[in-house]
Enzyme design. Structure first.
Site, PDB file in Angstrom:
ATOM      1  N   GLU A  18      35.576  25.315 103.586  1.00 14.44           N
ATOM      2  CA  GLU A  18      36.608  25.684 104.562  1.00 14.44           C
ATOM      3  C   GLU A  18      37.714  26.515 103.928  1.00 14.44           C
ATOM      4  OE1 GLU A  18      38.252  22.509 106.851  1.00 14.44           O
ATOM      5  OE2 GLU A  18      36.529  22.409 108.183  1.00 14.44           O
ATOM      6  N   LYS A  37      33.876  24.763 119.069  1.00 11.65           N
ATOM      7  CA  LYS A  37      34.584  23.870 119.988  1.00 11.65           C
ATOM      8  C   LYS A  37      34.821  24.541 121.336  1.00 11.65           C
ATOM      9  CE  LYS A  37      37.102  21.403 116.332  1.00 11.65           C
ATOM     10  NZ  LYS A  37      38.444  21.074 115.816  1.00 11.65           N
ATOM     11  N   HIS A  59      12.972  16.962  92.614  1.00  5.00           N
ATOM     12  CA  HIS A  59      11.638  16.845  93.201  1.00  5.00           C
ATOM     13  C   HIS A  59      11.594  17.429  94.605  1.00  5.00           C
ATOM     14  CE1 HIS A  59      10.069  14.184  89.959  1.00  5.00           C
ATOM     15  NE2 HIS A  59      11.359  13.953  89.819  1.00  5.00           N
TER      16      HIS A  59
END
Length: 435
Positions: free
Chosen positions: A285, A420, A306
């Site tokens: 951010e 949003k 792995h």
């Protein structure tokens, strides 16, 4: 002091490259500490570390004692910086399975309001059945969708279980000192409140009540955490490349300029996974804007060798790694022998698990460097409460300096609002009607 080893980046960048950045790094550090750069109204985190408990910390300690005495479970409601920091510290210090066997006197700690999964909510309901519990609501506004939904549901569960008055003593609000829906709600309902300073952004808030209350409930010595951060504030104010914060911030920017677009932040400790998540938000951010930024990825070794190991070893050469190392714990595990030796492990008999871990680290380091991946190593030393405070401040300081070197505002996040707006429009939230 955390030691940063940059010897495994040479070849991709050079020592003259690094030394040429000295003035640039100096100016970025100065801009940050003198508050002359973009986002300078969110620098309160620089002054959070203390060596003596403040009145707020004393209240946190008293609240934590009460919660520990009357609750089997403590639910922390928050999203982003409102939960990543405390969860990171608790899991690093106590392990990802820290809730097993806990109860009243040492409550289980769960996190809610950081997603919208019905399955996760149903699981939390099952975990709370028959348990005494308390909640902390962490939000500056009180209107962020995910934690607001969780708050409604958990408040209702508390009121049904304990009655309206009984529930009040089990709800704690950590919010803005003056404004916002959560502040108003807490005042009207009579909940105990703690303050998120207005000049501290969410991802830099772990040393406020946001992190300190959950940590204290978990049994972490929060004054040790604060002392570690305070010592870091002094130690890492050094204005030269002897400062490991400078080394980390400068080298990662140099690597970025040489086409290394992705940083993998990793440790050989499973409990470090959520700390990597906190780091991921902190740097993601802070730096990911204006078309710039190193993409932050976190990994758990050796497990992810792995899965991601093949990609790291032979995939695109646009990555670098930062490996965080800790001293081995005092309690050792010695590998035993087996007379049949069908697994072929008798050559390790008598050796300790941390010995094998160290060789795995060295082998991984050599393999990745030989494969063209630069590696920064952070040697953090002993893992304890104080070290966690040091790590938090070290990385916050490095992030602020690194972002100013990159030329972006470390303290805003305009991009997070876009999803949003779309979601609110689709949900039909008033004020977000489709034009």
């Amino acid at each position: 002091m955390i030691k940063v080893d940059i010897s495994n980046v040479w070849g991709e960048v050079s020592l003259p490259d690094l030394l040429a950045m000295e003035k640039e790094v100096f100016e970025a550090h100065k801009t940050l500490t003198e508050g002359t750069g973009a986002g300078n109204d969110f620098l309160g985190w620089l002054n959070l570390p203390v060596t003596e408990p403040t009145e707020e910390i004393k209240r946190i300690q008293l609240a934590a004692e009460k919660i520990r005495s009357d609750s089997d479970v403590f639910v922390v409601i928050g999203i982003g910086g409102s939960y990543l920091g405390p969860r990171a510290a608790i899991e690093l210090l106590q392990g990802p399975n820290h809730n097993i066997g806990k109860g009243k006197g040492n409550p289980q700690i769960y996190f809610a309001g950081n997603g919208l999964s019905t399955r996760h909510w149903n699981e939390l309901q099952r975990l709370l059945e028959g348990k005494d519990f308390s909640i902390a609501i962490i939000s500056k506004s009180g209107t962020t969708t995910e934690p607001a939904i969780a708050t409604r549901a958990l408040r209702w569960m508390l009121e049904r279980k304990y009655g309206t008055d009984g529930a009040k003593s089990r709800i704690y609000a950590i919010t803005d000192p003056c404004k916002g829906a959560l502040r108003q709600m807490a005042t009207e309902e009579g909940w105990e409140t703690f303050v998120i300073p207005p000049n501290v952004g969410g991802r830099f808030s772990v040393l406020t009540p946001v992190g300190l209350l959950p940590l204290a409930v978990a049994g972490v010595d929060i004054m040790e955490v604060m002392k570690g951060a305070s010592e870091a504030k002094t130690a890492y104010d050094l204005r030269s490349f002897e400062n490991p914060v400078w080394q980390y911030a400068a080298v990662r920017n140099l690597l970025y300029r040489h086409g290394k677009m992705m940083e993998i932040f990793e440790s050989f400790e499973p409990g470090f996974k959520m700390f990597g998540g906190w780091w991921q938000q902190l740097f993601g951010e802070s730096e990911g804007k204006d078309g710039k930024g190193i993409f932050p990825v976190t990994a758990e070794l050796t497990a992810d060798l792995h899965s991601l190991g093949q990609m790291i070893q032979q995939g695109q050469r646009n990555i670098f790694e930062t490996m965080v190392r800790f001293n081995a714990p005092e309690q050792k595990l010695v590998i035993g022998s087996d007379y049949k030796n069908l697994d072929g492990l008798n050559y390790l008999a008598g050796k300790t698990l941390d010995f094998v871990d160290e060789k795995a680290y060295l082998g991984t380091l050599a393999a990745h460097v030989d494969g063209g991946v630069p590696v920064i190593t952070m040697d953090a030393g002993d893992l304890n409460d104080r070290k966690v405070g040091e790590l938090f401040f070290f990385l916050e300081l490095a992030c602020g300096i690194s972002a100013y070197i990159l030329g972006v505002n470390p303290f805003n996040q305009p991009g997070v609002e876009f999803y949003k707006r779309n979601m609110f429009e689709l949900l039909g939230k008033p004020g977000y009607e489709k034009k």
